[in-house]
Write an enzyme that holds these catalytic residues in place. Structure first.
Site, PDB file in Angstrom:
ATOM      1  N   GLU A 291       0.802  -1.231   0.000  1.00 58.43           N
ATOM      2  CA  GLU A 291       0.000   0.000   0.000  1.00 58.43           C
ATOM      3  C   GLU A 291       0.833   1.278   0.000  1.00 58.43           C
ATOM      4  O   GLU A 291       0.534   2.216   0.734  1.00 58.43           O
ATOM      5  CB  GLU A 291      -0.922   0.018   1.237  1.00 58.43           C
ATOM      6  CG  GLU A 291      -1.898  -1.120   1.249  1.00 58.43           C
ATOM      7  CD  GLU A 291      -2.696  -1.192   2.555  1.00 58.43           C
ATOM      8  OE1 GLU A 291      -3.877  -1.530   2.466  1.00 58.43           O
ATOM      9  OE2 GLU A 291      -2.146  -0.942   3.625  1.00 58.43           O
TER      10      GLU A 291
HETATM   11  C1  TNX Z   1      -4.300  -4.072   4.809  1.00 58.99           C
HETATM   12  S1  TNX Z   1      -2.594  -6.117   3.959  1.00 58.99           S
HETATM   13  C2  TNX Z   1      -3.045  -3.754   5.273  1.00 58.99           C
HETATM   14  C3  TNX Z   1      -2.882  -3.255   6.629  1.00 58.99           C
HETATM   15  C4  TNX Z   1      -4.188  -3.104   7.343  1.00 58.99           C
HETATM   16  C5  TNX Z   1      -5.069  -4.266   7.011  1.00 58.99           C
HETATM   17  C6  TNX Z   1      -6.356  -4.260   7.756  1.00 58.99           C
HETATM   18  C7  TNX Z   1      -1.541  -5.170   4.133  1.00 58.99           C
HETATM   19  C8  TNX Z   1      -0.275  -5.684   3.732  1.00 58.99           C
HETATM   20  N1  TNX Z   1      -1.868  -3.977   4.614  1.00 58.99           N
HETATM   21  O1  TNX Z   1      -2.181  -2.045   6.618  1.00 58.99           O
HETATM   22  O2  TNX Z   1      -3.935  -3.055   8.702  1.00 58.99           O
HETATM   23  O3  TNX Z   1      -5.331  -4.270   5.633  1.00 58.99           O
HETATM   24  O4  TNX Z   1      -7.091  -5.405   7.519  1.00 58.99           O
END
Ligand code: TNX
Length: 530
Positions: free
Chosen positions: A333
């Site tokens: 992300e």
């Molecule tokens: C996605 S999955 C994220 C996290 C969040 C999570 C909550 C991923 C690698 N990143 O930053 O905490 O979803 O479900």
């Protein structure tokens, strides 16, 4: 005619048994019938019942061979058995019979074991102490659930006769704990480690940094922890691990045969670091600490040299604290980092991990850059992830990048079970118990060679989770299913059978004080007698 008192007592208990049977409408279980050898989670590779059961008694010894690690497994077992049996159970190197932990050559691999049970004793044999430790977890589950209690229970302590031969499907059976969104103390982490060990999980991935908190002391950048760790989601006091704390977690995990995989999430998810050091920001201005739950708004400054000094220092200090082979660099992300910058950053940072002797793990976005040789990518997509993105991951796998599977709509333990679940998130949908169990890691992503899949991992993100009770409610009963996907063969996969074995675990969770979600999909034993 006067009845002999013993006959009277016998008649009395027969009457009681008959009454109980008519009240419950079921035949009473024979008081001392031991747990069948195959009623274990994760399902063992093979279980052949036969012969007399073994009974643990006041005179039982735990016999270990000479090595320190084997003795450690013996002591661990003794600490579980002593409070509930009330027996001394000395751990000794001499003698025969009783419970024997034996290291020997054999077809066990690094983590497999064999358990033989009969009138004269129980012997667990493995090539390595980790195999003995997993065999001990099986032995626990073969004993009555009362064995988990910390006060003396009536017993009898029977282990069914026969042989179990067992070895895992995958070498990576992980659980991740996000200690950044909410901080968890060393004791809370240890409690979770003990629960993971029950189901033969062998990796503890700690998500040590994110926008809301930096949780590990770094001597060369002290404000990361002291300032960057000073809050959490919702604005609470946060916290961080000193190096001694972290070493204690690593030691404790090691004593349960789990390897700690530390993660510093970069280049996104870095607000806590950016807030701690203004120089890390492209504009030289430190943002405020963050206590909300948005993602994707922060990025290290890819064009600044100081960024790489920072990365080098952090990775060096963390690698020095970590006996395990892996270091996770996040990479998910990074919505505030351009694609070009992301690739530049990952190309520069992965060799730093190698330089300090560790192997890179990254979230699967890493496959959008060039994964280093030997790197592992952790896939966290959904059924609905685009075919293009899945193919990018599959292509990397065909080129040698190993995969850890953590599909969010299956094994994200922070997803709500249903819309009524009081904790958790739902961006990946609701994940009931069956859904989290009922898929095959070996056939999950199209175009991925079977040997590229190194295993599974269940992440526990903690935006909504503040204490051990919360963690347990989300982990149980899904975590044992993920553990089974990682350990047991695809051929043994069967929801109808699994749910019965799973249901039998509830008594154990009650005895251990583990909270869990009473999913209507699972045939729990009737409440009462707990
Ligand atoms: C996605 S999955 C994220 C996290 C969040 C999570 C909550 C991923 C690698 N990143 O930053 O905490 O979803 O479900």
């Amino acid at each position: 005619m006067r009845q002999h008192p013993r006959t009277l007592r016998l008649l009395g208990s027969l009457l009681l048994v008959a009454m109980t049977a008519s009240v419950t409408g079921a035949a009473p279980a024979p008081a001392a019938s031991p747990t069948p050898l195959d009623r274990v989670v994760p399902a063992p590779a093979s279980a052949d019942p036969g012969g007399s059961p073994y009974r643990i008694t006041r005179g039982t010894h735990i016999r270990v061979d000479g090595s320190r690690e084997t003795r450690g497994v013996g002591e661990y077992l003794a600490r579980i058995l002593r409070p509930s049996t009330g027996y001394r159970l000395p751990v000794t190197a001499q003698g025969a019979g009783g419970i024997r932990l034996r290291i020997a050559e054999g077809p066990f691999g690094a983590e497999g074991y064999r358990l033989d049970s009969g009138r004269g004793g129980v012997t667990i044999t493995a090539a390595r102490p980790a195999g003995l430790f997993h065999g001990v977890q099986t032995l626990r589950q073969l004993l009555p659930a009362g064995v988990e209690r910390d006060s003396v229970q009536p017993g009898p302590w029977l282990v069914a006769g026969g042989t179990i031969k067992d070895t895992p499907r995958y070498g990576w059976r992980g659980a991740m704990l996000d200690v950044s969104r909410h901080f968890f103390t060393v004791d809370q982490v240890k409690r979770y480690i003990d629960q993971l060990a029950l189901y033969k999980i062998n990796k503890l991935h700690l998500h040590l940094s994110d926008d809301q908190g930096w949780r590990i002391a770094v001597d060369s950048w002290p404000r990361l922890a002291t300032y960057g760790g000073s809050t959490q989601v919702g604005g609470g006091p946060g916290g961080f691990y000193t190096k001694a704390d972290y070493k204690e977690i690593v030691r404790y995990a090691g004593s349960r045969h789990l390897e700690v995989v530390p993660e510093i999430d970069m280049p996104g998810h870095t607000n806590a670091a950016l807030a701690s050091y203004a120089d890390l920001n492209c504009d030289g201005v430190a943002p405020p600490l963050y206590t909300g739950t948005e993602v994707g708004f922060s990025s290290l400054c890819v064009g600044k040299e100081i960024t790489y000094d920072f990365v080098d220092d952090v990775i060096r200090e963390l690698a020095a604290l970590t006996p395990g082979r892996y270091l996770h660099i996040g990479g998910d992300e990074a919505h505030s980092t351009s694609h070009e910058d992301y690739v530049t950053f990952m190309d520069r940072v992965q060799p730093v991990v190698a330089q300090y002797g560790k192997t890179v793990v990254g979230w699967h976005q890493l496959t959008g850059a060039t994964p280093a040789p030997g790197a592992l990518a952790q896939y966290w997509g959904l059924d609905g992830t685009s075919a293009e993105e899945k193919e990018r991951v599959a292509k990397a796998a065909r080129n040698g990048t190993g995969l850890i599977l953590s599909p969010a709509d299956r094994v994200y333990l922070d997803m709500k079970y249903t819309k009524e679940t009081p904790l958790g998130l739902s961006w990946a949908g609701y994940v009931e118990v069956r859904r989290s169990y009922d898929w095959d890691p070996g056939a999950y992503l199209p175009g991925v060679p079977g040997d590229a899949v190194r295993g599974v991992e269940a992440p526990m993100w903690s935006e909504t989770l503040e204490n051990s009770r919360h963690i347990e409610y989300m982990a149980f009963p899904r975590l044992p299913g993920v553990a089974e996907l990682g350990w047991s063969s695809a051929a043994s996969h069967d929801w109808e059978r699994y749910k019965v074995r799973l249901a039998a675990q509830a008594e154990r969770w009650d005895a251990l004080g583990i909270d869990y979600y009473r999913s209507p999909q699972v045939p729990w034993p009737a409440a009462g007698g707990r």
